[in-house]
Scaffold this motif. Structure first.
Motif, PDB file in Angstrom:
ATOM      1  N   MET A  74       4.053  11.204  -8.608  1.00  0.00           N
ATOM      2  CA  MET A  74       3.740  11.654  -9.968  1.00  0.00           C
ATOM      3  C   MET A  74       2.700  12.764  -9.966  1.00  0.00           C
ATOM      4  SD  MET A  74       3.833   8.150 -12.258  1.00  0.00           S
ATOM      5  CE  MET A  74       2.697   7.224 -11.206  1.00  0.00           C
ATOM      6  N   ALA A  75       1.648  12.622  -9.163  1.00  0.00           N
ATOM      7  CA  ALA A  75       0.608  13.648  -9.117  1.00  0.00           C
ATOM      8  C   ALA A  75       1.129  14.945  -8.513  1.00  0.00           C
ATOM      9  CB  ALA A  75      -0.588  13.125  -8.306  1.00  0.00           C
ATOM     10  N   LEU A 103       3.112   6.005  -2.692  1.00  0.00           N
ATOM     11  CA  LEU A 103       4.247   6.856  -3.059  1.00  0.00           C
ATOM     12  C   LEU A 103       4.375   7.010  -4.566  1.00  0.00           C
ATOM     13  CD1 LEU A 103       6.937   5.629  -0.493  1.00  0.00           C
ATOM     14  CD2 LEU A 103       5.685   7.786  -0.470  1.00  0.00           C
ATOM     15  N   ALA A 104       4.140   5.926  -5.309  1.00  0.00           N
ATOM     16  CA  ALA A 104       4.259   5.991  -6.768  1.00  0.00           C
ATOM     17  C   ALA A 104       3.269   6.997  -7.355  1.00  0.00           C
ATOM     18  CB  ALA A 104       4.035   4.598  -7.364  1.00  0.00           C
ATOM     19  N   ALA A 147       0.830  -1.204   0.000  1.00  0.00           N
ATOM     20  CA  ALA A 147       0.000   0.000   0.000  1.00  0.00           C
ATOM     21  C   ALA A 147       0.865   1.255   0.000  1.00  0.00           C
ATOM     22  CB  ALA A 147      -0.926  -0.004   1.212  1.00  0.00           C
ATOM     23  N   LEU A 148       1.945   1.249   0.760  1.00  0.00           N
ATOM     24  CA  LEU A 148       2.838   2.401   0.809  1.00  0.00           C
ATOM     25  C   LEU A 148       3.555   2.597  -0.521  1.00  0.00           C
ATOM     26  CD1 LEU A 148       3.829   4.582   2.758  1.00  0.00           C
ATOM     27  CD2 LEU A 148       5.672   3.052   3.443  1.00  0.00           C
ATOM     28  N   PHE A 149       3.932   1.484  -1.171  1.00  0.00           N
ATOM     29  CA  PHE A 149       4.579   1.585  -2.480  1.00  0.00           C
ATOM     30  C   PHE A 149       3.630   2.208  -3.513  1.00  0.00           C
ATOM     31  CE2 PHE A 149       5.357  -0.242  -6.690  1.00  0.00           C
ATOM     32  CZ  PHE A 149       6.657   0.180  -6.915  1.00  0.00           C
ATOM     33  N   VAL A 206      14.908  14.602 -10.062  1.00  0.00           N
ATOM     34  CA  VAL A 206      13.962  15.098  -9.065  1.00  0.00           C
ATOM     35  C   VAL A 206      13.776  14.103  -7.914  1.00  0.00           C
ATOM     36  CG1 VAL A 206      11.600  15.867  -8.665  1.00  0.00           C
ATOM     37  CG2 VAL A 206      12.784  16.493 -10.780  1.00  0.00           C
ATOM     38  N   MET A 207      13.563  12.836  -8.244  1.00  0.00           N
ATOM     39  CA  MET A 207      13.270  11.850  -7.200  1.00  0.00           C
ATOM     40  C   MET A 207      14.404  11.677  -6.186  1.00  0.00           C
ATOM     41  SD  MET A 207      10.202  10.864  -7.398  1.00  0.00           S
ATOM     42  CE  MET A 207      10.161   9.328  -6.481  1.00  0.00           C
TER      43      MET A 207
END
Length: 277
Positions: free
Chosen positions: A91-92, A86-87, A81-83, A188-189
């Protein structure tokens, strides 16, 4: 005279901080004390340390309540759920921070408005949706609901952090031939690690400790997460407090370890993300 006043002020600040530290740490210490007492000592010696520590309570708690099964279930729910969270949140949030498109501010504020909706109001629609998807009594139901419920808050935090990153870094990467996707992933990441650590700690704690949705969606004992598993210690006429405290101590360790591992990034992310909104 000024120096003496300054010293008094510093002493008062240290005393105040010590009081706050004691108020924060003593409940944790009290929980550890309770996990090492006998059932009778819980009531006869409520606030003090145990007379003779009983470390066997931890082994008995692990075996009696099958804590290992609940820990595995919580891990298999929390980390996927955390993965996902975060993904999608990264992006949003990057899109809201850097891209201009029709209705971008309206969509962002709609996300923020969703933070004002109480979780209890959404239970019946969520239950109907999960039932229609035939995901009741599965880990997938918790993974999807946990990741989606934390999306708005995560986007809010990460957008503020992305706004604090200088645009010149991304422009330099584009000049060097990086595509927008590669710029996002390679430039950025890595810079956004402190912000991601903040979201990971906040949302990871919420997912690990979530009780209400798990109680609604999960029925089988083999699918229960830690908060549901701890209900076994609360019986109809009594509660086994020493074993309960021992179970809580053991299940709190992963959260403490997560915070310790990401402490530097967490603090850096809080301060950096507060520069711009």
């Amino acid at each position: 005279m000024k120096s003496s006043r300054g010293n008094i002020f510093v002493i008062c600040m240290y005393v105040l901080l010590a009081v706050f530290a004691a108020a924060t740490l003593y409940p944790v210490l009290w929980m550890v004390f309770g996990s090492l007492k006998t059932e009778g000592e819980i009531y006869s010696n409520v606030w003090g340390p145990p007379a003779l520590p009983r470390f066997a309570n931890y082994l008995a708690s692990w075996r009696t309540a099958r804590i290992g099964t609940y820990v595995v279930n919580s891990i298999l729910v929390t980390f996927p759920a955390l993965f996902l969270l975060l993904a999608f949140a990264c992006m949003a949030a990057y899109a809201f921070a850097r891209l201009r498109f029709p209705g971008d501010n309206l969509i962002f504020y709609m996300f923020l408005l969703s933070l004002m909706i109480p979780a209890g109001v959404l239970v019946i629609p969520l239950f109907t949706l999960v039932r229609d998807l035939r995901l009741l009594d599965t880990r997938a139901s918790l993974v999807l609901t946990y990741s989606s419920s934390g999306l708005a808050f995560s986007i809010f935090l990460l957008r503020a952090y992305f706004l604090s990153i200088p645009k010149e870094l991304e422009e330099a990467a584009v000049i060097d031939g990086c595509s927008p996707l590669r710029t996002f992933l390679r430039i950025v990441m890595p810079i956004a690690k402190p912000g991601i650590a903040v979201v990971s700690v906040f949302q990871g704690m919420d997912m690990w400790n979530e009780f209400f949705l798990a109680l609604v969606f999960v029925r089988r004992e083999t699918m229960r997460t830690i908060p549901l598993g701890l209900l076994q210690f609360f019986k109809k006429y009594s509660t086994d407090w020493p074993l309960f405290f021992a179970a809580v101590c053991m299940t709190t360790i992963p959260i403490i370890a997560l915070y310790i591992c990401s402490q530097k990034q967490f603090i850096k992310g809080l301060t950096a993300g507060a520069l711009k909104g």
